[in-house]
Design an enzyme around this catalytic site. Structure first.
Site, PDB file in Angstrom:
ATOM      1  N   ASN A   1       0.836  -1.209   0.000  1.00  0.00           N
ATOM      2  CA  ASN A   1       0.000   0.000   0.000  1.00  0.00           C
ATOM      3  C   ASN A   1       0.870   1.258   0.000  1.00  0.00           C
ATOM      4  O   ASN A   1       0.600   2.213  -0.741  1.00  0.00           O
ATOM      5  CB  ASN A   1      -0.939   0.014   1.203  1.00  0.00           C
ATOM      6  CG  ASN A   1      -2.158  -0.857   1.009  1.00  0.00           C
ATOM      7  OD1 ASN A   1      -2.520  -1.201  -0.117  1.00  0.00           O
ATOM      8  ND2 ASN A   1      -2.788  -1.231   2.096  1.00  0.00           N
TER       9      ASN A   1
ATOM     10  N   GLY B   1       3.772   0.260   7.209  1.00  0.00           N
ATOM     11  CA  GLY B   1       4.687   0.087   6.089  1.00  0.00           C
ATOM     12  C   GLY B   1       5.121   1.448   5.586  1.00  0.00           C
ATOM     13  O   GLY B   1       4.366   2.415   5.643  1.00  0.00           O
TER      14      GLY B   1
ATOM     15  N   ALA C   1       3.429   6.075   3.548  1.00  0.00           N
ATOM     16  CA  ALA C   1       3.252   5.084   4.612  1.00  0.00           C
ATOM     17  C   ALA C   1       1.818   4.564   4.599  1.00  0.00           C
ATOM     18  O   ALA C   1       0.915   5.186   4.040  1.00  0.00           O
ATOM     19  CB  ALA C   1       3.573   5.702   5.969  1.00  0.00           C
ATOM     20  N   ASP C   2       1.649   3.418   5.221  1.00  0.00           N
ATOM     21  CA  ASP C   2       0.322   2.833   5.411  1.00  0.00           C
ATOM     22  C   ASP C   2       0.328   2.086   6.740  1.00  0.00           C
ATOM     23  O   ASP C   2       1.330   1.460   7.097  1.00  0.00           O
ATOM     24  CB  ASP C   2      -0.015   1.864   4.274  1.00  0.00           C
ATOM     25  CG  ASP C   2      -1.439   1.338   4.397  1.00  0.00           C
ATOM     26  OD1 ASP C   2      -2.375   2.171   4.438  1.00  0.00           O
ATOM     27  OD2 ASP C   2      -1.612   0.118   4.475  1.00  0.00           O
ATOM     28  N   THR C   3      -0.775   2.174   7.464  1.00  0.00           N
ATOM     29  CA  THR C   3      -0.877   1.531   8.775  1.00  0.00           C
ATOM     30  C   THR C   3      -2.175   0.751   8.869  1.00  0.00           C
ATOM     31  O   THR C   3      -3.223   1.229   8.426  1.00  0.00           O
ATOM     32  CB  THR C   3      -0.831   2.583   9.905  1.00  0.00           C
ATOM     33  OG1 THR C   3       0.406   3.286   9.827  1.00  0.00           O
ATOM     34  CG2 THR C   3      -0.952   1.945  11.276  1.00  0.00           C
TER      35      THR C   3
END
Length: 129
Positions: free
Chosen positions: A50, A107, A70-72
């Protein structure tokens, strides 16, 4: 000085970069986030993919600079907890995640447009509410 581009409109992500003293611009990404795991896929690969989609989407609109994305996600048992749809969904989510520890996966992807370098990694954190 190289231009740093945050591929996010998130105030929290902007605050984090400000805290470490980075001078940056923001550029929202139109990339669609994948919100569910595929068979055999782990949360780490999901959040990195992502983040990479977001970084690539923003990088293709710039000629120079370093793009950070970023991705959470929060993992509760084997279920990914998404962003709440409304206030009652937020209460349900808080009730669910307050029962036991959860894992938060973040990420990150960095694309150096000028040098054509790409980095991706993730962090996994156990949280208690």
């Amino acid at each position: 000085m190289r231009k740093i581009i945050l591929a996010s409109q998130s105030k929290q992500r902007q605050r984090l970069l400000n805290q470490i003293g980075l001078d940056f611009v923001t550029a929202g990404s139109d990339a669609k986030e994948d919100a569910s795991l595929r068979p055999g896929q782990g949360c780490a690969s999901l959040v990195m993919a992502n983040a990479m989609r977001k970084a690539e989407d923003v990088a293709k609109r710039h000629r120079s600079g370093v793009v950070i994305a970023a991705d959470t996600v929060v993992l509760s048992g084997r279920k990914i907890i998404g962003k709440p749809k409304d206030l009652s969904d937020a209460f349900r989510t808080l009730k669910l995640i307050s029962r036991k520890p959860q894992w938060v996966y973040t990420g990150m992807a960095v694309i150096d447009i000028d040098n054509k370098k790409v980095l991706a990694d993730y962090e996994k954190t156990k949280i208690y509410m």
